[in-house]
Design a protein around this motif. Structure first.
Motif, PDB file in Angstrom:
ATOM      1  N   GLY A   1       0.775  -1.222   0.000  1.00  0.00           N
ATOM      2  CA  GLY A   1       0.000   0.000   0.000  1.00  0.00           C
ATOM      3  C   GLY A   1       0.809   1.275   0.000  1.00  0.00           C
ATOM      4  O   GLY A   1       2.027   1.272  -0.190  1.00  0.00           O
ATOM      5  N   PRO A   2       0.126   2.408   0.222  1.00  0.00           N
ATOM      6  CA  PRO A   2       0.772   3.719   0.199  1.00  0.00           C
ATOM      7  C   PRO A   2       1.746   3.898   1.352  1.00  0.00           C
ATOM      8  O   PRO A   2       1.867   3.024   2.223  1.00  0.00           O
ATOM      9  N   PRO A   3       2.469   5.021   1.382  1.00  0.00           N
ATOM     10  CA  PRO A   3       3.605   5.173   2.307  1.00  0.00           C
ATOM     11  C   PRO A   3       3.330   4.844   3.761  1.00  0.00           C
ATOM     12  O   PRO A   3       4.115   4.126   4.398  1.00  0.00           O
ATOM     13  N   ASN A   4       2.226   5.334   4.336  1.00  0.00           N
ATOM     14  CA  ASN A   4       2.017   5.122   5.769  1.00  0.00           C
ATOM     15  C   ASN A   4       1.628   3.691   6.100  1.00  0.00           C
ATOM     16  O   ASN A   4       2.057   3.151   7.129  1.00  0.00           O
ATOM     17  N   GLU A   5       0.828   3.062   5.236  1.00  0.00           N
ATOM     18  CA  GLU A   5       0.499   1.650   5.454  1.00  0.00           C
ATOM     19  C   GLU A   5       1.744   0.783   5.326  1.00  0.00           C
ATOM     20  O   GLU A   5       1.946  -0.174   6.073  1.00  0.00           O
ATOM     21  N   ARG A   6       2.586   1.132   4.384  1.00  0.00           N
ATOM     22  CA  ARG A   6       3.827   0.383   4.178  1.00  0.00           C
ATOM     23  C   ARG A   6       4.769   0.566   5.365  1.00  0.00           C
ATOM     24  O   ARG A   6       5.465  -0.375   5.778  1.00  0.00           O
ATOM     25  N   LEU A   7       4.794   1.776   5.925  1.00  0.00           N
ATOM     26  CA  LEU A   7       5.606   2.028   7.117  1.00  0.00           C
ATOM     27  C   LEU A   7       5.120   1.169   8.273  1.00  0.00           C
ATOM     28  O   LEU A   7       5.928   0.554   8.992  1.00  0.00           O
ATOM     29  N   ASP A   8       3.807   1.105   8.479  1.00  0.00           N
ATOM     30  CA  ASP A   8       3.259   0.266   9.548  1.00  0.00           C
ATOM     31  C   ASP A   8       3.674  -1.188   9.369  1.00  0.00           C
ATOM     32  O   ASP A   8       4.068  -1.864  10.333  1.00  0.00           O
ATOM     33  N   ALA A   9       3.559  -1.681   8.137  1.00  0.00           N
ATOM     34  CA  ALA A   9       3.899  -3.082   7.874  1.00  0.00           C
ATOM     35  C   ALA A   9       5.356  -3.359   8.214  1.00  0.00           C
ATOM     36  O   ALA A   9       5.692  -4.424   8.751  1.00  0.00           O
ATOM     37  N   LEU A  10       6.242  -2.409   7.920  1.00  0.00           N
ATOM     38  CA  LEU A  10       7.658  -2.591   8.222  1.00  0.00           C
ATOM     39  C   LEU A  10       7.911  -2.531   9.717  1.00  0.00           C
ATOM     40  O   LEU A  10       8.567  -3.414  10.289  1.00  0.00           O
ATOM     41  N   LEU A  11       7.387  -1.499  10.384  1.00  0.00           N
ATOM     42  CA  LEU A  11       7.650  -1.332  11.815  1.00  0.00           C
ATOM     43  C   LEU A  11       7.065  -2.468  12.636  1.00  0.00           C
ATOM     44  O   LEU A  11       7.620  -2.851  13.679  1.00  0.00           O
ATOM     45  N   GLU A  12       5.945  -3.027  12.175  1.00  0.00           N
ATOM     46  CA  GLU A  12       5.303  -4.119  12.908  1.00  0.00           C
ATOM     47  C   GLU A  12       5.835  -5.497  12.503  1.00  0.00           C
ATOM     48  O   GLU A  12       5.292  -6.518  12.926  1.00  0.00           O
ATOM     49  N   ARG A  13       6.890  -5.506  11.682  1.00  0.00           N
ATOM     50  CA  ARG A  13       7.553  -6.750  11.248  1.00  0.00           C
ATOM     51  C   ARG A  13       6.616  -7.661  10.472  1.00  0.00           C
ATOM     52  O   ARG A  13       6.750  -8.881  10.479  1.00  0.00           O
ATOM     53  N   GLN A  14       5.649  -7.067   9.758  1.00  0.00           N
ATOM     54  CA  GLN A  14       4.784  -7.862   8.891  1.00  0.00           C
ATOM     55  C   GLN A  14       5.482  -8.215   7.591  1.00  0.00           C
ATOM     56  O   GLN A  14       5.041  -9.136   6.879  1.00  0.00           O
ATOM     57  N   VAL A  15       6.538  -7.478   7.256  1.00  0.00           N
ATOM     58  CA  VAL A  15       7.368  -7.764   6.088  1.00  0.00           C
ATOM     59  C   VAL A  15       8.823  -7.749   6.537  1.00  0.00           C
ATOM     60  O   VAL A  15       9.194  -7.006   7.465  1.00  0.00           O
ATOM     61  N   PRO A  16       9.692  -8.555   5.913  1.00  0.00           N
ATOM     62  CA  PRO A  16      11.103  -8.585   6.329  1.00  0.00           C
ATOM     63  C   PRO A  16      11.901  -7.387   5.842  1.00  0.00           C
ATOM     64  O   PRO A  16      12.983  -7.103   6.357  1.00  0.00           O
ATOM     65  N   ALA A  17      11.366  -6.669   4.835  1.00  0.00           N
ATOM     66  CA  ALA A  17      12.038  -5.492   4.287  1.00  0.00           C
ATOM     67  C   ALA A  17      10.978  -4.618   3.646  1.00  0.00           C
ATOM     68  O   ALA A  17       9.908  -5.097   3.256  1.00  0.00           O
ATOM     69  N   GLY A  18      11.263  -3.331   3.550  1.00  0.00           N
ATOM     70  CA  GLY A  18      10.300  -2.427   2.930  1.00  0.00           C
ATOM     71  C   GLY A  18      11.008  -1.236   2.317  1.00  0.00           C
ATOM     72  O   GLY A  18      12.052  -0.801   2.823  1.00  0.00           O
ATOM     73  N   THR A  19      10.461  -0.720   1.235  1.00  0.00           N
ATOM     74  CA  THR A  19      11.039   0.446   0.581  1.00  0.00           C
ATOM     75  C   THR A  19      10.348   1.700   1.094  1.00  0.00           C
ATOM     76  O   THR A  19       9.124   1.848   0.954  1.00  0.00           O
ATOM     77  N   MET A  20      11.139   2.595   1.682  1.00  0.00           N
ATOM     78  CA  MET A  20      10.628   3.811   2.293  1.00  0.00           C
ATOM     79  C   MET A  20      11.245   5.034   1.618  1.00  0.00           C
ATOM     80  O   MET A  20      12.424   5.013   1.245  1.00  0.00           O
ATOM     81  N   TRP A  21      10.444   6.092   1.496  1.00  0.00           N
ATOM     82  CA  TRP A  21      10.975   7.359   0.998  1.00  0.00           C
ATOM     83  C   TRP A  21      10.298   8.507   1.764  1.00  0.00           C
ATOM     84  O   TRP A  21       9.255   8.331   2.388  1.00  0.00           O
ATOM     85  N   GLY A  22      10.926   9.674   1.717  1.00  0.00           N
ATOM     86  CA  GLY A  22      10.355  10.828   2.392  1.00  0.00           C
ATOM     87  C   GLY A  22      10.278  10.638   3.894  1.00  0.00           C
ATOM     88  O   GLY A  22      11.132   9.993   4.517  1.00  0.00           O
ATOM     89  N   VAL A  23       9.218  11.173   4.498  1.00  0.00           N
ATOM     90  CA  VAL A  23       9.070  11.112   5.953  1.00  0.00           C
ATOM     91  C   VAL A  23       9.052   9.675   6.479  1.00  0.00           C
ATOM     92  O   VAL A  23       9.683   9.384   7.506  1.00  0.00           O
ATOM     93  N   PRO A  24       8.356   8.711   5.843  1.00  0.00           N
ATOM     94  CA  PRO A  24       8.422   7.338   6.348  1.00  0.00           C
ATOM     95  C   PRO A  24       9.850   6.786   6.428  1.00  0.00           C
ATOM     96  O   PRO A  24      10.160   5.991   7.325  1.00  0.00           O
ATOM     97  N   LEU A  25      10.717   7.200   5.519  1.00  0.00           N
ATOM     98  CA  LEU A  25      12.119   6.780   5.593  1.00  0.00           C
ATOM     99  C   LEU A  25      12.751   7.278   6.883  1.00  0.00           C
ATOM    100  O   LEU A  25      13.431   6.526   7.598  1.00  0.00           O
TER     101      LEU A  25
END
Length: 288
Positions: free
Chosen positions: A148-172
């Protein structure tokens, strides 16, 4: 006319607003609600993925915006498909990286072979990840999961739902604040797309002139404007991060997005997504 601007989660629009640069340039404007960078449909499919992104929001009209931004792959293809006109007098560059949790055993780019990387479907993180990984992995080793979009993707990464995630801007920067590590840089270009039928070249010139003044202020005294990053930090993280430690994020480059760059981008995008229709020529896609 009043130019309807969809902000992009970056500093420049907010600095231009704060300093009165849009008004000083003679631009009548309004900001549309920023939301999650213009993508609001976050329904997950049966496999737990979110398959909507920048391409889809351009097709839906981008919430009524006259001018907005997305990765240059999306704006390029959208413009060549008649969904708007590409602004060719400027683009921006977004710091971006494939991130992993601090405890992850993934250390080198090659360690990402077969590892599902969380990206946004048909969006900047999707294309940037493919471009970055094709330099270090064979095609069959690349694995993506659409989060999903940046904030949903950030949640997935921080909550360890994915082993890696691509972040840009503020989520990075938020991921870095929580100790997540960069494994591979994936910095990419962002384009401006005009979708309003009444927008003139003069409107765009005024808009970009204000952003140019804001960019100089940010370059000169970045510490004076980082508080604006809080607008893009999800509320649940605002008391856990210090925006003074963030970088300045997306940087607008006032150089032309040339005919050659347009063609090279079209060639790469169609190599990766061969089902795309034939593009309109540069002269039809560009704002003139």
């Amino acid at each position: 006319m009043t130019l309807k601007i969809l902000p992009h989660g970056r500093l420049q629009e907010w600095v231009a607003e704060e300093r009165g640069y849009f008004t000083a340039e003679g631009l009548e404007y309004t900001f549309l609600p920023e939301g999650d960078y213009g993508i609001h449909a976050t329904r997950r499919e049966g496999g737990g993925e979110i398959k909507t992104g920048a391409f889809e929001t351009f097709g839906a009209g981008r919430d009524g915006a006259d001018v907005s931004c997305a990765c240059h792959w999306a704006t390029n293809v959208a413009a060549s498909g008649g969904a708007g006109h590409l602004v060719t007098s400027a683009y921006s560059v977004a710091p971006c990286a494939i991130m992993v949790p601090p405890e992850s055993s993934i250390r080198r780019p090659e360690d990402l072979a077969g590892v599902p990387v969380g990206v946004g479907y048909h969006s900047g993180s999707h294309f940037a990840t493919l471009q970055a990984l094709e330099a270090v992995l064979d095609p069959g080793q690349v694995s993506l999961t659409f989060q999903g979009p940046p904030n949903e993707r950030l949640d997935a990464l921080l909550e360890r739902q994915v082993p890696a995630g691509t972040m840009w801007g503020v989520p990075l920067y938020v991921a870095e604040a929580f100790g997540f590590r960069k494994v591979l840089d994936a910095t990419f270009m962002i384009g401006f797309l005009v979708t309003g039928s009444d927008v003139t070249q003069a409107d765009v010139v005024r808009y970009l002139a204000a952003l140019r003044r804001a960019q100089m202020d940010i370059d000169l005294h970045p510490e004076s404007f980082k508080q604006h990053h809080l607008r893009a930090v999800p509320e649940k993280y605002r008391h856990q991060v210090d925006v003074r430690t963030f970088g300045t994020g997306e940087r607008i480059v006032f150089l032309p997005y040339t005919r050659e760059v347009f063609a090279a981008t079209q060639a790469w995008t169609r190599r990766v997504f061969p089902a795309l229709p034939e593009p309109a020529p540069y002269d039809e896609a560009a704002l003139t």
